[in-house]
Design a protein around this motif. Structure first.
Motif, PDB file in Angstrom:
ATOM      1  N   THR A   1      -4.531   3.095   8.917  1.00 49.40           N
ATOM      2  CA  THR A   1      -3.701   4.264   9.292  1.00 49.40           C
ATOM      3  C   THR A   1      -4.562   5.521   9.372  1.00 49.40           C
ATOM      4  OG1 THR A   1      -1.792   3.278   8.201  1.00 49.40           O
ATOM      5  CG2 THR A   1      -1.702   5.650   8.645  1.00 49.40           C
TER       6      THR A   1
ATOM      7  N   ASN B   1      -6.813   5.299  12.351  1.00 56.50           N
ATOM      8  CA  ASN B   1      -6.060   5.630  13.582  1.00 56.50           C
ATOM      9  C   ASN B   1      -5.855   7.138  13.697  1.00 56.50           C
ATOM     10  OD1 ASN B   1      -5.671   3.110  14.863  1.00 56.50           O
ATOM     11  ND2 ASN B   1      -4.094   2.549  13.364  1.00 56.50           N
TER      12      ASN B   1
ATOM     13  N   ASN C   1      -4.779  -1.319   4.948  1.00 55.17           N
ATOM     14  CA  ASN C   1      -3.724  -0.767   5.817  1.00 55.17           C
ATOM     15  C   ASN C   1      -3.772   0.767   5.826  1.00 55.17           C
ATOM     16  OD1 ASN C   1      -2.610  -3.150   6.794  1.00 55.17           O
ATOM     17  ND2 ASN C   1      -1.324  -3.429   4.972  1.00 55.17           N
ATOM     18  N   ASP C   2      -3.931   1.316   4.622  1.00 52.93           N
ATOM     19  CA  ASP C   2      -4.048   2.782   4.550  1.00 52.93           C
ATOM     20  C   ASP C   2      -5.279   3.255   5.323  1.00 52.93           C
ATOM     21  OD1 ASP C   2      -1.803   2.873   3.005  1.00 52.93           O
ATOM     22  OD2 ASP C   2      -2.877   2.978   1.079  1.00 52.93           O
TER      23      ASP C   2
END
Length: 751
Positions: free
Chosen positions: A423, A426, A419-420
């Motif tokens: 992020t 992105n 997830n990190d």
């Protein structure tokens, strides 16, 4: 204990079930009947044997039960120990998991730091590439400008050296001109001195001629006086004979004197006429001299006018050359401007190409980042599905409980990391898209600049044709003016020759006039001598006529006169000898003076030639100096133009250095940042390597602990199964013991 051996339970045959009353001693409570005594004893004995057998069986079973109990206790103790060990292992696993999470988090953070450092390094390298791309043309332009400045300075130094040399030539020519002017002045002075010397010699000649004439006249007069004295003496001698004859002789003498007077008057008249004729010749020569001087002045004026015309043409040529130079500078400036704009266009096109390359690279980075994001999202989906699958496990029916318990923290940690990473990815994509937008904006701005530069190049190229025509016209005007100057200069030798011819004619006429004046002086002296001779003869005639009365008076006086006349005659003869000597000396002096004047005239001709040559040399040197000054003016103008170009180039260099300096400073700063970032990245990678080892070590410790725990759990499960088996066996043995105890209590009968 894992190594505890479970002994097989001894097999005991169960007594066959009996129906009805047992064959042993009858239980009194069960049976109240009466029996025979022997049967009772037999039954008691039989029961005792049966009880003894049962008790033996019970003892065996009890031993077995004790053994099983001990085994169960040992197994339970082992289970308790293993459970306690597992509790400790759980603590250690929690600690190891915590340690693993700590180092994993540190590893992830360090990896993030490394990724950030790599991103920063990549950004710095891109920034460095951009700065180097911007700096390279400026440095090339700066190097070209410095090279051009060096070339201009070398040209300026060369022109300055030419100016110094030209000034030296001018100084040399000026010094030579001074020498030539001094020589010309000296030649003029020498000529004037020679003219004065000739004039003085001619004056002296005139005096000598007059002296010679006078000496000749004195000789003539002395001869005449001697002759007269001799005649007078003869007359006086003859007077003694006859006064009448003396008188006649005296009268004849008077007649002769008058005749001679007539001859002298005729000679005086002829001399006066010769003077008049000579004056007429001098007047004609003076008129011719005026004409020749006018012609010489006209020739000199024509030569001066031609020189002035040449000077004006040369001045016009300088103006035309300046105009041509200005036109050439305009053409060169326009050409240079076109070249500069074309270079700027090429540079902009290179920048656009570079930016497009960067855009393509950036789009590729975005695509790669999006692919990585897709991979991360796919991994996230897989991890979420795996976590959901393991979270759905609540027991160990499928043998997944322990695996789920072990895998879930790992999967959740990895999911958090993913997830990190998503992020971060992105953010990276957003940053790359922002950079892409910036690059596209820069390309758009560069395209605008390129369009402006192309328009500027088009405008400059439109100016090229009229500027070139102006240059061609100016060069044609310069060539025409140079041709005109050459034509005018070609006329100079003829005009100079005409001036020289006129000057020579004037000099010749002046020499002729000088000669005529000398001859006039001589003629005037001769005319004066002739007039003086007439006067003297008139005096002689008068004296002779005055002597006639005395001759008729007294013979004695005549004799005395004869004696006196003899003395006079001797004196007159001495005077005649002296006069003839003086005349010879005077004639020789006149001849010597005429020879001297001839030599002086020859020397004057040489001096006149030297003066003409000196004047010609002065004129040529003045022309040379004028040419050198004109060349010096051209060189000075050229040097001024080169200095102006050098100043402009130095200003351009200063401007370029002002543009290059911050870029170099920025590049140095970027290099320092890159070095620092690389060092930081190296440090971080070293730290990550250390963390990787720590993670590997922690994972190894965790795997070891989990393996121990798994082994313990398997051992506990085995021991529990063993305990269950032993408990089952013990229960069976206890049941048997219980059955035997009941049977024994019933006297051997089965309850």
């Amino acid at each position: 204990m894992a190594g505890l051996m479970v002994l097989p339970t001894a097999a005991f045959a169960a007594d066959p079930a009996t129906s009805g009353i047992c064959n042993g001693v009858v239980n009194q409570t069960a049976h109240r009947g009466s029996v025979q005594e022997n049967l009772l004893r037999a039954a008691a004995r039989k029961n005792a044997e049966l009880i003894a057998g049962l008790q033996a069986q019970r003892a065996v079973l009890q031993t077995r039960a004790d053994t099983l109990t001990a085994q169960i206790a040992a197994a339970e103790k082992l289970i308790a120990d293993l459970t306690a060990a597992n509790v400790e292992l759980d603590k250690q696993i929690v600690d190891a998991t915590t340690q693993l999470k700590t180092v994993t988090d540190a590893q992830t953070a360090k990896a993030t730091e490394i990724a950030d450092a790599e991103k920063a390094l990549a950004a710095l390298r891109l920034q460095k590439t951009a700065v180097e791309t911007a700096l390279a043309p400026l440095q090339k332009e700066l190097a070209d400008a410095e090279k051009a400045r060096t070339t201009l300075k070398a040209a300026a130094d060369a022109v300055d050296a030419q100016i110094t040399a030209k000034k030296g030539d001018i100084t040399t020519a000026t010094n030579e001109l001074a020498v030539l002017e001094a020589a010309a002045l000296k030649a003029a002075q020498d000529l004037a001195d020679k003219d004065l010397q000739i004039q003085n010699a001619e004056g002296e000649l005139a005096k000598l001629v007059a002296a010679a004439v006078k000496a000749a006249d004195d000789v003539t007069a002395a001869k005449q006086a001697v002759a007269a004295a001799e005649d007078e003496l003869q007359r006086l001698v003859d007077a003694g004979t006859a006064a009448e004859d003396e008188l006649k002789a005296q009268q004849a003498k008077v007649a002769d004197a008058k005749l001679k007077l007539g001859e002298l008057e005729a000679a005086a008249k002829a001399a006066a006429q010769a003077v008049s004729d000579k004056n007429a010749q001098i007047k004609a020569a003076q008129d011719e001299l005026v004409t020749l001087q006018a012609a010489a002045k006209k020739a000199a004026d024509a030569l001066a006018a031609k020189n002035a015309q040449i000077k004006a043409a040369q001045d016009e040529l300088v103006t035309l050359q300046a105009a041509a130079k200005k036109a050439a500078e305009d053409v060169a400036a326009n050409t240079a401007a076109i070249a500069k704009v074309e270079a700027e266009i090429a540079a902009l096109e290179q920048q656009i190409a570079a930016k497009n390359t960067e855009i393509a690279a950036k789009e590729a980075e975005i695509k790669a980042a999006q692919d990585e994001l897709a991979a991360l999202q796919a991994r996230k989906a897989f991890l979420e599905s795996e976590i959901a699958r393991y979270e759905a496990v609540h027991d160990n029916r499928d043998g997944l409980f322990h695996e789920a318990k072990r895998q879930l923290p790992i999967l959740r940690a990895e999911l958090e990391t993913v997830n990190d990473a998503i992020t971060d990815q992105n953010a990276v994509i957003a940053a790359l898209q922002g950079e892409l937008a910036t690059l596209k904006a820069q390309v758009e701005e560069l395209n605008k600049q390129l369009a402006a530069k192309k328009l500027e190049s088009s405008e400059l190229q439109k100016l090229a044709a009229p500027l070139q025509k102006t240059l061609d016209d100016a060069n044609a005007a310069v060539a025409a003016k140079e041709t005109e100057i050459k034509a005018l200069q070609a006329e100079l030798p003829a005009l100079a020759a005409a001036v020289k011819t006129a000057d020579e004619a004037v000099a010749a006429k002046q020499a002729e006039l000088t000669r005529l004046n000398g001859e006039l002086t001589l003629l005037q002296a001769r005319a004066q001598a002739a007039a003086d001779a007439v006067t003297a003869q008139e005096q002689v005639v008068a004296e002779l006529e005055a002597a006639l009365p005395g001759l008729t008076e007294n013979v004695e006086e005549a004799q005395a006169a004869i004696d006196e006349q003899k003395v006079v005659l001797e004196g007159l003869k001495a005077t005649l000898a002296a006069a003839e000597t003086a005349r010879a000396a005077a004639d020789q002096a006149v001849a010597d003076k005429e020879a001297e004047i001839a030599a002086l005239q020859a020397e004057r001709a040489v001096l006149k030639t030297a003066l003409d040559n000196a004047n010609a040399a002065v004129t040529a040197k003045n022309a040379e100096i004028a040419k050198l000054n004109a060349e010096l003016d051209v060189l000075v103008a050229k040097l001024a133009d080169l200095n102006r170009q050098i100043t402009a180039k130095e200003q351009e260099i200063a401007a370029l250095e002002a543009r290059v300096a911050p870029l170099l400073a920025q590049l140095n700063s970027i290099d320092e940042q890159i070095t620092a970032t690389e060092n930081q990245l190296k440090t971080l990678q070293g730290q990550l390597t250390t963390l990787d080892k720590q993670v590997a070590d922690a994972q190894a410790v965790l795997r070891n602990l989990e393996a121990q725990k798994k082994a313990n759990k398997e051992a506990i499960a085995t021991q529990k199964a063993t305990v269950l088996t032993l408990q089952t066996q013990l229960a069976a043995v206890q049941e048997q013991i219980k059955a035997i105890d009941g049977q024994i209590a019933l006297g051997g009968c089965v309850a």
